[in-house]
Design a protein around this motif. Structure first.
Motif, short mmCIF file in Angstrom:
data_model
loop_
_atom_site.label_atom_id
_atom_site.label_comp_id
_atom_site.label_asym_id
_atom_site.label_seq_id
_atom_site.Cartn_x
_atom_site.Cartn_y
_atom_site.Cartn_z
N ARG A 14 -148.95 -28.56 27.38
CA ARG A 14 -150.39 -28.29 27.78
C ARG A 14 -151.41 -28.98 27.07
O ARG A 14 -151.28 -29.75 25.67
CB ARG A 14 -151.22 -26.57 27.32
CG ARG A 14 -150.89 -25.86 25.45
CD ARG A 14 -151.06 -24.52 25.64
NE ARG A 14 -150.00 -23.61 25.07
CZ ARG A 14 -150.68 -24.03 23.57
NH1 ARG A 14 -151.95 -23.90 23.10
NH2 ARG A 14 -149.86 -23.61 22.04
N GLY A 15 -152.71 -28.83 26.97
CA GLY A 15 -153.42 -29.32 25.84
C GLY A 15 -154.05 -31.01 25.75
O GLY A 15 -153.15 -31.97 26.81
N SER A 37 -142.14 -22.92 24.21
CA SER A 37 -142.19 -21.52 24.72
C SER A 37 -142.86 -21.16 25.92
O SER A 37 -141.96 -20.39 26.54
CB SER A 37 -142.87 -21.12 23.63
OG SER A 37 -144.31 -20.78 23.39
N ASP A 38 -143.75 -22.18 26.44
CA ASP A 38 -144.04 -21.11 27.17
C ASP A 38 -143.58 -22.21 28.52
O ASP A 38 -144.35 -23.63 29.13
CB ASP A 38 -145.65 -22.07 27.02
CG ASP A 38 -146.53 -21.07 28.53
OD1 ASP A 38 -146.06 -20.64 29.58
OD2 ASP A 38 -147.89 -21.63 28.11
N ASP A 62 -137.59 -26.22 20.18
CA ASP A 62 -138.41 -26.96 18.44
C ASP A 62 -138.38 -27.99 18.71
O ASP A 62 -137.45 -27.81 17.72
CB ASP A 62 -138.32 -24.76 17.88
CG ASP A 62 -138.88 -25.79 16.81
OD1 ASP A 62 -139.76 -26.11 17.00
OD2 ASP A 62 -138.89 -24.24 16.37
N ALA A 64 -139.06 -28.25 15.19
CA ALA A 64 -139.05 -28.35 13.64
C ALA A 64 -137.44 -28.31 13.36
O ALA A 64 -137.48 -27.86 12.24
CB ALA A 64 -139.64 -27.06 13.39
N ILE A 142 -150.08 -38.18 17.00
CA ILE A 142 -150.92 -38.07 16.53
C ILE A 142 -151.02 -37.20 15.95
O ILE A 142 -150.69 -36.34 15.85
CB ILE A 142 -150.94 -36.57 18.03
CG1 ILE A 142 -150.34 -37.22 19.49
CG2 ILE A 142 -152.32 -36.28 18.50
CD1 ILE A 142 -151.16 -39.10 20.27
N SER A 144 -154.62 -36.28 13.30
CA SER A 144 -156.36 -35.37 13.23
C SER A 144 -156.56 -36.28 12.16
O SER A 144 -157.02 -37.24 11.09
CB SER A 144 -155.17 -33.89 12.72
OG SER A 144 -156.77 -33.46 12.48
N PRO A 188 -157.86 -37.24 16.72
CA PRO A 188 -157.94 -37.00 17.43
C PRO A 188 -159.23 -35.98 16.81
O PRO A 188 -158.77 -35.57 15.32
CB PRO A 188 -157.49 -35.88 18.29
CG PRO A 188 -156.65 -35.82 18.76
CD PRO A 188 -155.95 -36.83 16.90
N ILE A 195 -155.24 -25.27 21.25
CA ILE A 195 -154.64 -24.97 19.42
C ILE A 195 -155.89 -24.12 18.64
O ILE A 195 -155.51 -23.24 17.43
CB ILE A 195 -154.95 -26.07 18.77
CG1 ILE A 195 -153.90 -26.30 17.87
CG2 ILE A 195 -156.12 -26.98 18.57
CD1 ILE A 195 -153.39 -27.69 17.01
P1 NAP Z 1 -152.35 -26.87 22.14
O1 NAP Z 1 -152.91 -26.75 22.77
O2 NAP Z 1 -151.63 -25.97 20.83
O3 NAP Z 1 -150.61 -27.50 22.48
C1 NAP Z 1 -149.71 -27.55 21.66
C2 NAP Z 1 -148.49 -28.18 22.33
O4 NAP Z 1 -147.40 -28.10 21.43
C3 NAP Z 1 -148.00 -26.72 22.93
O5 NAP Z 1 -147.37 -28.00 24.71
C4 NAP Z 1 -146.56 -26.63 22.10
O6 NAP Z 1 -145.77 -25.79 23.84
C5 NAP Z 1 -145.58 -27.75 21.72
N1 NAP Z 1 -145.52 -27.03 20.50
C6 NAP Z 1 -145.75 -26.85 19.63
N2 NAP Z 1 -145.09 -26.46 18.46
C7 NAP Z 1 -143.96 -27.26 19.40
C8 NAP Z 1 -142.62 -26.95 19.12
N3 NAP Z 1 -142.36 -27.03 17.28
N4 NAP Z 1 -141.93 -27.49 19.03
C9 NAP Z 1 -142.26 -28.18 20.27
N5 NAP Z 1 -143.31 -28.19 20.15
C10 NAP Z 1 -144.02 -27.40 20.01
O7 NAP Z 1 -152.40 -27.96 20.73
P2 NAP Z 1 -153.78 -30.46 21.31
O8 NAP Z 1 -154.86 -29.25 20.78
O9 NAP Z 1 -153.45 -30.58 22.83
O10 NAP Z 1 -152.79 -30.30 20.03
C11 NAP Z 1 -151.67 -31.44 20.47
C12 NAP Z 1 -151.50 -32.74 18.47
O11 NAP Z 1 -152.98 -32.90 18.83
C13 NAP Z 1 -151.60 -31.71 17.49
O12 NAP Z 1 -150.54 -32.64 16.79
C14 NAP Z 1 -152.26 -31.53 16.81
O13 NAP Z 1 -152.20 -31.01 15.52
C15 NAP Z 1 -153.64 -32.52 17.22
N6 NAP Z 1 -154.69 -32.29 17.20
C16 NAP Z 1 -155.55 -31.41 17.79
C17 NAP Z 1 -156.91 -31.61 17.78
C18 NAP Z 1 -157.99 -30.79 18.51
O14 NAP Z 1 -158.97 -29.93 17.93
N7 NAP Z 1 -157.39 -29.90 19.70
C19 NAP Z 1 -156.96 -32.55 16.72
C20 NAP Z 1 -156.68 -33.41 15.66
C21 NAP Z 1 -155.45 -33.47 16.27
P3 NAP Z 1 -145.85 -24.45 23.76
O15 NAP Z 1 -147.50 -23.63 24.52
O16 NAP Z 1 -144.89 -23.87 25.16
O17 NAP Z 1 -145.36 -23.44 22.26
#
Ligand code: NAP
Length: 249
Positions: A14-15, A37-38, A62, A64, A142, A144, A188, A195
């Motif tokens: 997602r995202g 998880s999803d 995971d 981690a 990625i 931030s 980003p 998130i």
């Molecule tokens: P998101 O919508 O919460 O999506 C997170 C994704 O990462 C999901 O596919 C989730 O899978 C997966 N994930 C989380 N923890 C994981 C793990 N331990 N192992 C494997 N997969 C994992 O987040 P997003 O906003 O797209 O963010 C993506 C990246 O951009 C991240 O690194 C975030 O820090 C960075 N970022 C985001 C923003 C923002 O404003 N959105 C800004 C700056 C940076 P499940 O759903 O299956 O758990």
């Protein structure tokens, strides 16, 4: 094995990760989509990627954990090639001041956002570096804008983890620069994804829009476009770069 390059995207269900998967599928990559998880969302993204002509597989793991890293790279090895890694999986936590952080929070924050990314990059380098007999490739981390802004009162631990991603990007880029590997990062800003809800602030992107010079949040697609550029041959002389995709924030 196909002639299309293989891109591994962690957190691709997602995202921002899902947007990268779909743009990469359209651009001619096969895709390995990691999720934690999803599964239903990961499957839906894979089906969309296949409709765009890609071979697409999903891998639950995971990032981690060592078990997770082993599972991801076993899936890579079943593909028989690796050309690019988008080190995207990342988490925030509930917004809190530093006095309220406990050890478990910090362990998870750094395990996912820093160590997981370094472990994925390590395993990717082993497979793509010309030093190890690979064909070369590209890594995009990625990060931030939090790495620069510090996220006071929200999650300074997340910001510190992202700063580590920036430093890792610069260091690794120089370490493997003569081995056919480019390493870059995207920072980003405020992007509309789920998130923010996971940090307890579902309206965060909209609420913070007035703090953005462009007066709006960004979209996952806008971040993915920058990632696709860094993956592409058009970025052939770009390594160690950190690209802000933040509407000026
Ligand atoms: P998101 O919508 O919460 O999506 C997170 C994704 O990462 C999901 O596919 C989730 O899978 C997966 N994930 C989380 N923890 C994981 C793990 N331990 N192992 C494997 N997969 C994992 O987040 P997003 O906003 O797209 O963010 C993506 C990246 O951009 C991240 O690194 C975030 O820090 C960075 N970022 C985001 C923003 C923002 O404003 N959105 C800004 C700056 C940076 P499940 O759903 O299956 O758990």
């Amino acid at each position: 094995m196909t002639a299309r390059p293989l891109l591994l995207v962690t957190g691709g269900s997602r995202g921002i990760g899902a947007a990268v998967v779909l743009k990469a599928a359209k651009a001619g990559y096969d895709v390995l989509i990691n999720f934690r998880s999803d599964e239903a969302s990961a499957q839906a993204v894979a089906e969309q990627a296949r409709a765009l002509g890609a071979t697409a597989e999903i891998i639950q793991a995971d990032t981690a954990t060592e078990e997770g890293i082993t599972a991801i790279f076993a899936a890579v090895d079943r593909f028989g090639r690796l050309d690019a890694l988008v080190n995207n999986a990342g988490v925030v936590d509930q917004t809190a001041r530093v006095e309220d952080f406990d050890r478990a929070r910090l362990d998870r924050m750094f395990a996912v956002n820093v160590i997981g990314k370094i472990r994925c990059a390590t395993e990717a380098v082993k497979r793509i570096s010309t030093k190890h007999g690979g064909q070369g490739g590209v890594i995009v981390n990625i990060s931030s804008m939090a790495a620069v802004l510090g996220s006071p009162g929200q999650y300074v631990d997340y910001a510190a983890a992202k700063a580590a991603v920036d430093t890792f990007t610069v260091g690794l880029s120089r370490e493997v620069a003569t081995e056919g590997i480019r390493v870059n990062a995207v920072r980003p800003g405020i992007i509309e994804t789920d998130i923010h809800a996971s940090g307890g602030l579902p309206d965060r992107a909209r609420d913070l829009a007035p703090t953005v010079p462009m007066q709006r949040p960004g979209s996952a697609d806008e971040v993915a476009d920058s990632v696709l550029y860094l993956l592409s041959p058009q970025a052939s002389y770009v390594t160690g770069a950190i690209l802000n995709v933040s509407g000026g924030r």
